[in-house]
Design an enzyme around this catalytic site. Structure first.
Site, PDB file in Angstrom:
ATOM      1  N   ARG A   1      -9.456   6.063   9.794  1.00  0.00           N
ATOM      2  CA  ARG A   1      -9.268   6.845   8.572  1.00  0.00           C
ATOM      3  C   ARG A   1     -10.628   7.411   8.186  1.00  0.00           C
ATOM      4  O   ARG A   1     -11.668   6.815   8.479  1.00  0.00           O
ATOM      5  CB  ARG A   1      -8.728   5.966   7.449  1.00  0.00           C
ATOM      6  CG  ARG A   1      -7.384   5.314   7.741  1.00  0.00           C
ATOM      7  CD  ARG A   1      -6.966   4.414   6.596  1.00  0.00           C
ATOM      8  NE  ARG A   1      -5.646   3.826   6.819  1.00  0.00           N
ATOM      9  CZ  ARG A   1      -5.434   2.639   7.384  1.00  0.00           C
ATOM     10  NH1 ARG A   1      -6.474   1.900   7.785  1.00  0.00           N
ATOM     11  NH2 ARG A   1      -4.205   2.182   7.557  1.00  0.00           N
TER      12      ARG A   1
ATOM     13  N   LYS B   1      -7.350  -0.782   5.069  1.00  0.00           N
ATOM     14  CA  LYS B   1      -6.607  -0.945   3.821  1.00  0.00           C
ATOM     15  C   LYS B   1      -6.268  -2.414   3.591  1.00  0.00           C
ATOM     16  O   LYS B   1      -5.948  -3.144   4.523  1.00  0.00           O
ATOM     17  CB  LYS B   1      -5.313  -0.123   3.856  1.00  0.00           C
ATOM     18  CG  LYS B   1      -5.526   1.376   3.710  1.00  0.00           C
ATOM     19  CD  LYS B   1      -4.192   2.087   3.607  1.00  0.00           C
ATOM     20  CE  LYS B   1      -4.371   3.583   3.364  1.00  0.00           C
ATOM     21  NZ  LYS B   1      -3.074   4.280   3.276  1.00  0.00           N
TER      22      LYS B   1
ATOM     23  N   HIS C   1      -7.390  14.281   8.848  1.00  0.00           N
ATOM     24  CA  HIS C   1      -6.362  13.254   9.061  1.00  0.00           C
ATOM     25  C   HIS C   1      -5.498  13.578  10.272  1.00  0.00           C
ATOM     26  O   HIS C   1      -4.973  12.672  10.932  1.00  0.00           O
ATOM     27  CB  HIS C   1      -5.488  13.116   7.819  1.00  0.00           C
ATOM     28  CG  HIS C   1      -4.555  11.947   7.878  1.00  0.00           C
ATOM     29  ND1 HIS C   1      -5.007  10.647   7.978  1.00  0.00           N
ATOM     30  CD2 HIS C   1      -3.192  11.874   7.874  1.00  0.00           C
ATOM     31  CE1 HIS C   1      -3.969   9.827   8.018  1.00  0.00           C
ATOM     32  NE2 HIS C   1      -2.860  10.544   7.966  1.00  0.00           N
TER      33      HIS C   1
ATOM     34  N   ARG D   1      -6.686  11.788  13.368  1.00  0.00           N
ATOM     35  CA  ARG D   1      -6.193  10.408  13.502  1.00  0.00           C
ATOM     36  C   ARG D   1      -4.754  10.418  14.009  1.00  0.00           C
ATOM     37  O   ARG D   1      -4.379   9.603  14.850  1.00  0.00           O
ATOM     38  CB  ARG D   1      -6.298   9.707  12.148  1.00  0.00           C
ATOM     39  CG  ARG D   1      -5.659   8.338  12.054  1.00  0.00           C
ATOM     40  CD  ARG D   1      -5.996   7.716  10.706  1.00  0.00           C
ATOM     41  NE  ARG D   1      -4.993   6.785  10.230  1.00  0.00           N
ATOM     42  CZ  ARG D   1      -4.976   5.491  10.490  1.00  0.00           C
ATOM     43  NH1 ARG D   1      -5.913   4.958  11.267  1.00  0.00           N
ATOM     44  NH2 ARG D   1      -4.039   4.703   9.986  1.00  0.00           N
TER      45      ARG D   1
ATOM     46  N   HIS E   1      -1.946  -0.370  10.956  1.00  0.00           N
ATOM     47  CA  HIS E   1      -0.721  -0.353  10.159  1.00  0.00           C
ATOM     48  C   HIS E   1      -0.181  -1.770  10.020  1.00  0.00           C
ATOM     49  O   HIS E   1      -0.109  -2.508  10.997  1.00  0.00           O
ATOM     50  CB  HIS E   1       0.349   0.521  10.823  1.00  0.00           C
ATOM     51  CG  HIS E   1       0.084   1.983  10.677  1.00  0.00           C
ATOM     52  ND1 HIS E   1       0.669   2.928  11.497  1.00  0.00           N
ATOM     53  CD2 HIS E   1      -0.702   2.677   9.818  1.00  0.00           C
ATOM     54  CE1 HIS E   1       0.255   4.138  11.144  1.00  0.00           C
ATOM     55  NE2 HIS E   1      -0.582   4.001  10.125  1.00  0.00           N
TER      56      HIS E   1
ATOM     57  N   TYR F   1       4.860   7.597  11.844  1.00  0.00           N
ATOM     58  CA  TYR F   1       3.569   8.288  11.876  1.00  0.00           C
ATOM     59  C   TYR F   1       3.351   9.036  13.172  1.00  0.00           C
ATOM     60  O   TYR F   1       2.875  10.160  13.200  1.00  0.00           O
ATOM     61  CB  TYR F   1       2.471   7.242  11.683  1.00  0.00           C
ATOM     62  CG  TYR F   1       1.089   7.801  11.480  1.00  0.00           C
ATOM     63  CD1 TYR F   1       0.283   8.116  12.561  1.00  0.00           C
ATOM     64  CD2 TYR F   1       0.586   8.010  10.198  1.00  0.00           C
ATOM     65  CE1 TYR F   1      -0.981   8.619  12.381  1.00  0.00           C
ATOM     66  CE2 TYR F   1      -0.685   8.512  10.006  1.00  0.00           C
ATOM     67  CZ  TYR F   1      -1.458   8.810  11.108  1.00  0.00           C
ATOM     68  OH  TYR F   1      -2.712   9.312  10.922  1.00  0.00           O
TER      69      TYR F   1
END
Length: 315
Positions: A168, A193, A261, A264, A287, A296
């Site tokens: 990211r 994250k 993005h 990615r 993820h 995705y």
């Protein structure tokens, strides 16, 4: 002192004054951006205009206290008929709910039922992957638009991390100054994250791009510093990379969908297209759920047909 917006909205004086107080509190206490404040002012004004027609007269605090979820649904249906999309409807409802919660906290109304209404689901829009050739052109140091050599090398290094490692942009810009300082390292640990860590393989092209940037960067890149810097030595912000990507799109003739993005996304899609399995790609992307990776990556039709031909018993 009351602002002009108080006199332009179709509402009784008690509600108009309470709404004005709410808008001021958003600016002083919550420190929302000017754009958000403008949107909330507009959305609640549209809501009060709708209620005026819906009720047959400008609403007061009493009418707001008697609101039902059905009234909010009617408002959203009215906006949808005017052409508003799911994102606009969601933002509009967020503004109305914020106003209702403010009035409740002030003890002016009891609108708990209406303020609890959920926003309509927004369709997920996924970035489109670049072709492998376009991705290579984007991350090439020679293709960067910046005039300063070290800034061109910096931009290439950041974009290479997005495409070569699937990072990211926040993860790339958060790397410490000593990251990738060992050219023999084959992987590095990334904190993503939710403070979750994952191991990311390092390609020679990634090492090369970062090494070229290190050699040209005029600032201290030791362990206590950030790896990527702005023009004056401060932290490099995502908006700068997004702006550089915009220049690259124009220079290379790429579509608007070619964003940082999207690199990615391209990392995941190209791995999948070359036979990578979803579980591994899930780990590389960081993820938490495999279902996120399935959506995705957006398996292309050709890849599905290949898997079908190889695995289906009737193929």
């Amino acid at each position: 002192m009351a602002t002009n917006s108080e006199f332009l909205i179709p509402a009784r004086a008690d509600l108009a004054a309470a709404r004005e107080e709410w808008l001021k509190s958003l600016k002083t206490m919550r420190r929302l951006s000017d754009n958000t404040l403008i949107a909330y002012e507009r959305d609640t004004r549209q809501f009060l205009q709708f209620l005026t027609g819906h009720l047959g007269e400008p609403p007061s605090l009493k009418e707001i206290g008697n609101l039902r979820i059905a009234d909010l649904r009617s408002f959203l249906a009215n906006r949808r008929n005017d052409g508003a999309g799911a994102r606009t409807l969601g933002r509009g409802l967020a503004g109305v709910r914020s106003l209702l919660r403010h009035l409740e906290k002030r003890g002016l109304v009891n609108a708990a039922g209406a303020s609890a209404m959920r926003a309509p689901r927004q369709p997920k829009s996924l970035p489109k992957p670049l072709t492998a050739d376009d991705a290579r052109r984007v991350v090439s140091a020679d293709g960067q638009m910046a005039e300063e050599p070290w800034i061109a090398a910096r931009n290439a290094a950041v974009l290479t991390l997005l495409y070569g490692c699937g990072l990211r942009i926040s993860e790339a810009l958060g790397l410490s100054g000593d990251a990738l300082s060992d050219p023999s390292a084959r992987s590095m640990t990334i904190t993503g994250k939710g403070s979750k860590t994952r191991l990311v393989p390092l390609l020679p092209a990634v090492h090369k791009a970062v090494a070229q940037y290190r050699a040209l960067c005029p600032f201290d890149l030791s362990a206590g510093q950030l790896l990527f810097r702005g023009a004056k030595g401060g932290p490099l912000h995502a908006a700068i990379i997004q702006r550089e990507m915009q220049k690259l799109r124009a220079g290379l003739g790429l579509p608007d969908s070619a964003t940082p993005h999207a690199l990615r996304h391209s990392f995941a899609t190209h791995l999948l297209g070359r036979g990578g399995d979803l579980r591994t790609i899930q780990e590389l992307l960081g993820h938490a759920s495999l279902s996120t990776t399935q959506v995705y990556t957006g398996v292309d039709t050709q890849r599905l047909l290949e898997v079908y031909d190889k695995t289906h018993p009737r193929a």
